[in-house]
Design an enzyme around this catalytic site. Sequence first.
Site, PDB file in Angstrom:
ATOM      1  N   GLY A  73     -18.124  -4.949  -0.039  1.00 12.27           N
ATOM      2  CA  GLY A  73     -17.685  -5.037  -1.433  1.00 12.27           C
ATOM      3  C   GLY A  73     -18.633  -4.379  -2.425  1.00 12.27           C
ATOM      4  N   PHE A 108     -17.042 -11.378  -4.974  1.00 10.25           N
ATOM      5  CA  PHE A 108     -17.000 -11.007  -3.565  1.00 10.25           C
ATOM      6  C   PHE A 108     -17.508 -12.147  -2.684  1.00 10.25           C
ATOM      7  CE2 PHE A 108     -18.928  -9.187   0.247  1.00 10.25           C
ATOM      8  CZ  PHE A 108     -17.819  -8.555   0.779  1.00 10.25           C
ATOM      9  N   HIS A 120       0.830  -1.196   0.000  1.00 13.23           N
ATOM     10  CA  HIS A 120       0.000   0.000   0.000  1.00 13.23           C
ATOM     11  C   HIS A 120       0.872   1.256   0.000  1.00 13.23           C
ATOM     12  CE1 HIS A 120      -3.148  -2.852   1.200  1.00 13.23           C
ATOM     13  NE2 HIS A 120      -4.022  -1.947   0.823  1.00 13.23           N
TER      14      HIS A 120
END
Length: 278
Positions: free
Chosen positions: A240, A208, A87
């Site tokens: 999601g 998902f 990230h």
Amino acid sequence: MYSGDLGRKSRKKKRLATVVSSGASLKNKIKKMYFILFLCEGTHWIAEVIENIPNARITLTSPIELGDMSKFEELKMYCKRRVIPTHLSYNMLPTDIIQKQCKIIYIIRNPKDTAVSLFHYYRENPNLPGIETWAAFLELFLRGDVVYGSWFDHVLSLEEHKNDKNILIIFYEEMKKDISKSIKKITTFLGINVSDGEINKIAWKTSFSEMKNNATKENRDPDHTICALTSDRNLVFRKGVVGDWINYFTSKQKRVFDELFTEKMRHSELARHVEDCA
Ligand code: A3P
């Protein structure tokens, strides 16, 4: 396949400073790592897509932020095509990644949905500071005082590289709208041929519901982690959906958010695209 244990020892409480500085200290240590992916949200989803590409022969390793240097030796045991989730923002990446033109997949999500998602993640994750209210969290988010820093600066760090050949930008909302198209984009970018049937299969496996179901069945494995902040995948698969922010933002919060967005992102084409998708 996960190599997993790049940083078993350093998996306690990690706040932004630790995450970011450990990434920076890895400068020049990265050798021949072919693929990397990073935020702004949907990292697990992208990783799952890549893992399900048949015959891709790509090893998914642990996040770059888990910076136990000795583990770099272990990387030599894995095939050269690796996915390193992270990230970190573009300007925090080790210089080798840039110089060697490693392929980068960058997934961006509407920052209001990102804020809501991160709010829940903070609330659920015992490795992160406690958060009392949504309003308090939103303030932190707007200040960039959350793990991985400011969403705005994160996206801006990529802006001038958005047309680089080694970078693929994917929008979460577009993935939701047409997952097959996004899978095709990813496989083409990685130089892997897949049939329509295979794309359908990947789409199903990375839905998902399927991923959430699998997360509840999986044994928690500290060596099986995409996120540097937890090995518990149950914390990741919440709703999601696109547009959940509407259930959280008051009209005043929306106005403040939009003003900051306009001010910070006024020259950003990526931001305009995010607005179009939202
Ligand atoms: P929500 O909290 O809104 O549900 P990351 O993987 O970068 O940590 O991002 C987590 C977010 O991506 C979570 O958002 C999670 O539900 C969502 N996500 C993960 N897999 C997904 C999938 N297959 N389809 C849609 N959203 C997914």
